[in-house]
Design an enzyme around this catalytic site. Structure first.
Site, PDB file in Angstrom:
ATOM      1  N   GLY A   1       0.785  -1.030   0.044  1.00  0.00           N
ATOM      2  CA  GLY A   1       0.061   0.087  -0.019  1.00  0.00           C
ATOM      3  C   GLY A   1       0.775   1.169  -0.088  1.00  0.00           C
TER       4      GLY A   1
ATOM      5  N   VAL B   1       2.537  -5.459   3.066  1.00  0.00           N
ATOM      6  CA  VAL B   1       2.137  -6.317   4.080  1.00  0.00           C
ATOM      7  C   VAL B   1       2.365  -7.822   3.615  1.00  0.00           C
ATOM      8  CG1 VAL B   1      -0.351  -7.323   4.801  1.00  0.00           C
ATOM      9  CG2 VAL B   1      -0.096  -4.929   4.133  1.00  0.00           C
TER      10      VAL B   1
ATOM     11  N   ASP C   1     -13.524   4.351   3.100  1.00  0.00           N
ATOM     12  CA  ASP C   1     -12.703   3.754   1.791  1.00  0.00           C
ATOM     13  C   ASP C   1     -13.355   2.280   1.712  1.00  0.00           C
ATOM     14  OD1 ASP C   1     -10.973   3.876  -0.383  1.00  0.00           O
ATOM     15  OD2 ASP C   1      -9.341   3.116   1.066  1.00  0.00           O
TER      16      ASP C   1
END
Length: 321
Positions: free
Chosen positions: A19, A24, A137
């Site tokens: 991101g 991650v 979001d």
């Protein structure tokens, strides 16, 4: 136990995603044998950029909000660890996100699976809104699924607490395709309806296997919505012409029949989607109200077919450095 020793508990199994503020990883807790999602954020990049001690504001917001919520359909933040130049957020692990699942599924999502997912998501949103939290979001990439049929909201980097009456917030939130029309028209006084619109777009995408309003700019996004929903007028959305970015010169499109665009499995699906994609935020149903619909009352845990998504167990012996 210091953070370096706590980090030694985890063995990286491979990269799960990337991101704006970090990578991650899928990792395994050596003590429990359970898989986790390990979000690594490098802090030095954010020094002297208005961030708190080098921590990006989105990470601070995510930590603060997730530490205060507990819900079966919201990803759980298990731990927060740090070193001199890195921050690690440890989350429960789910198999993949909804976007990847839809992209690689050969068939449209089964009617019962759509119902199951919508029940869980609306339940989670009702919980968040009752705790005065907006996600802001919601999109398939931020919804995680597992092989048991659970779906969980993740990535609370843009989430925030809200107060009543509503305050002025930035309207530049929510990924374009899932952004409510009031935000696109410059409204700064908004509330829970922005999350409901986003969920409606997600539901349509589950039924269509493609985005309902795939705009490539704010004006194109508005026009994509107008071409299907019709150009909003004062009679169906009082005050719309007073919004900062509403133009009298907007093309006048008539609304289309959603049944000609979305392949509904039944009338109840159509009713739910129309309630979520209502122009006037004041008339848009809340998650709590939508959960009372008969369509969702018959939802049951439905297992998705994840056989096309083999889990890679690529071990990174270096650990979570």
């Amino acid at each position: 136990m210091d953070n370096d020793n706590k980090l030694d508990r985890f063995l990286k199994l491979g990269k799960a995603g990337e991101g704006t503020y970090g990578v991650v990883y899928k990792a395994k807790n050596k003590l429990t044998g359970k898989n986790v999602a390990l979000k690594k954020i490098k802090l030095q990049k954010f020094y002297n950029k208005g961030c708190s001690e080098g921590v990006p504001s989105t990470a601070m917001r995510e930590i603060t909000l997730l530490k205060g919520v507990r819900h079966s359909s919201i990803v759980e933040l298990l731990d927060v660890m740090y070193t001199t130049d890195k921050l690690y957020l440890v989350f429960e692990y789910l198999d993949l996100d909804l976007k990847r699942y839809m992209d690689h599924s050969k068939q449209p999502l089964e009617a019962e699976l759509v119902k199951n997912y919508m029940k869980q998501l609306l339940d989670a949103i009702a919980y968040l809104h009752s705790h005065r939290i907006l996600h802001r979001d919601l999109k398939p990439q931020n919804l995680l699924v597992d092989k048991e049929g659970h779906i969980k909201m993740a990535d609370f980097g843009l989430a925030r607490s809200f107060s009543l009456p509503t305050r002025t917030y930035t309207h530049e939130v929510i990924t374009m395709w899932y952004r409510a029309p009031e935000l696109l028209l410059g409204e700064k006084m908004y509330c829970t309806g922005v999350d409901i619109w986003s969920l409606g777009c997600v539901m349509a995408e589950m039924l269509m296997k493609r985005a309902l309003f795939p705009g490539d700019s704010e004006i194109d996004q508005l026009y994509k919505i107008f071409r299907i929903m019709g150009t909003p007028q004062e009679d169906d959305w009082p005050g719309v012409q007073l919004l900062p970015d509403f133009k009298a010169a907007f093309p006048k499109w008539l609304p289309k029949n959603l049944r000609d665009i979305v392949k509904f499995n039944n009338t109840e699906e159509e009713i739910l989607l129309k309630e979520m994609l209502t122009y006037d935020p004041a008339k848009r149903k809340t998650a709590k109200e939508l959960l009372k619909y008969n369509y969702l009352k018959t939802a049951k845990l439905t297992t998705p077919d994840l056989t096309a998504f083999p889990v890679e167990e690529t071990i990174d012996e270096a650990g979570p450095s």
